[in-house]
Design an enzyme around this catalytic site. Structure first.
Site: not given
Length: 312
Positions: A25, A179
């Protein structure tokens, strides 16, 4: 002024094998499709076998005769990483560490690692180390690791006292801090790997890329406000800071295939603030070049994964 770098600049890839994590993806899929169209044998290394198979079918439909294979790989599981490495044949010309995630809530993996760090750094670190022997025999081979502009944000340093955020996510945006740390780790890994490859006189180089702000499925893991900003409904308002996955993936493709790329290069959008634009060489944060922190992170990564590299 040199022309904008586009997919048309990707050299012929016949006879080359490219392994792309998260290739089912978004940026990984676009990268895989372009490389397949240039003749590469593409291996989609993905967590979901069904989605990987479907993505391979879409590439074959778009590129008749494309050579596309799939490999089950869950980067959050060290057992899966080792099994995938065992099953991957050689030689490998390109390893593109593209897969990554941002999670709204803290959780740990079966190995006891915080899931963001495990998926975005420890998994790619281990997988690269376990398959590196299949690149070291190939002149011109590359390890490309996808980072983010986020490496500049948050504290901008690796929190060695609490790599896994064991103290909990006690403030708004703690998931983003995890993150950002993992994306800084991606760059430090690239620079330390390149130093070791240079010391060994290896034919392989390590490069990095960031896509700027690209429209992909990635916002599914973000908070509601961030998902809203990235939504198609607000496209007219956010066009200036968001670009398509097709353009975002160009930085990855350039890091992987530009004949003039050098070990340690970082490619990203050339537009304002590196948000959007066609890829150029860009600079990372000064702290990403902290060699002492790079070596310390490498040592911690070896300890946490049990993987050591076949280079000094």
């Amino acid at each position: 002024m040199s022309p904008r770098w586009t997919a048309a600049h990707v050299p012929d890839q016949h006879g080359r094998t490219a392994v792309i994590t998260g290739g089912n993806t978004g940026l990984g899929f676009v990268t895989a499709r372009v490389l397949a169209a240039r003749g590469a044998t593409v291996v989609l290394a993905c967590r979901d076998p069904g989605r990987a198979t479907a993505a391979a079918g879409r590439i074959r439909a778009a590129v008749p005769g494309a050579a596309v294979e799939t490999l089950h790989l869950d980067l959050a599981s060290q057992a899966s990483v080792r099994e995938a490495a065992r099953r991957l044949p050689g030689p490998v010309d390109l390893l593109i560490n593209n897969a990554g995630a941002l999670f709204r809530h803290r959780s740990t993996t079966e190995d006891g690692h915080e899931r963001t760090l495990a998926t975005n750094h420890l998994g790619p670190f281990a997988f690269t180390g376990l398959v590196l022997d299949r690149l070291l025999t190939v002149p011109g081979s590359r390890v490309v690791t996808v980072t983010s502009l986020g490496h500049r944000y948050g504290t901008g340093v690796i929190n060695f006292d609490d790599l896994h955020h064991a103290s909990g996510w006690t403030h708004t945006g703690a998931n983003r801090a995890a993150y950002f740390q993992s994306k800084l780790a991606n760059l430090m890994f690239t620079y330390e790997l390149q130093r070791r490859l240079d010391a060994a006189g290896a034919p392989t180089i390590a490069t990095a890329a960031h896509p700027g702000n690209a429209r992909t499925e990635f916002p599914r893991d973000l908070d509601p406000l961030s998902r809203a900003v990235a939504s198609p409904r607000l496209r007219l308002l956010t066009w200036w800071l968001l670009q398509s996955a097709e353009v975002g993936a160009l930085a990855i493709l350039r890091a992987a295939t530009d004949p003039d790329a050098r070990g340690g290069d970082l490619f990203g959008p050339g537009g304002r603030h590196q948000f959007v634009g066609h890829p150029v060489r860009v600079a990372s944060s000064p702290r990403s070049h902290d060699t002492e922190a790079q070596r310390r992170l490498w040592g911690e990564s070896e300890r946490l994964t049990g993987v050591t590299y076949a280079v000094p």
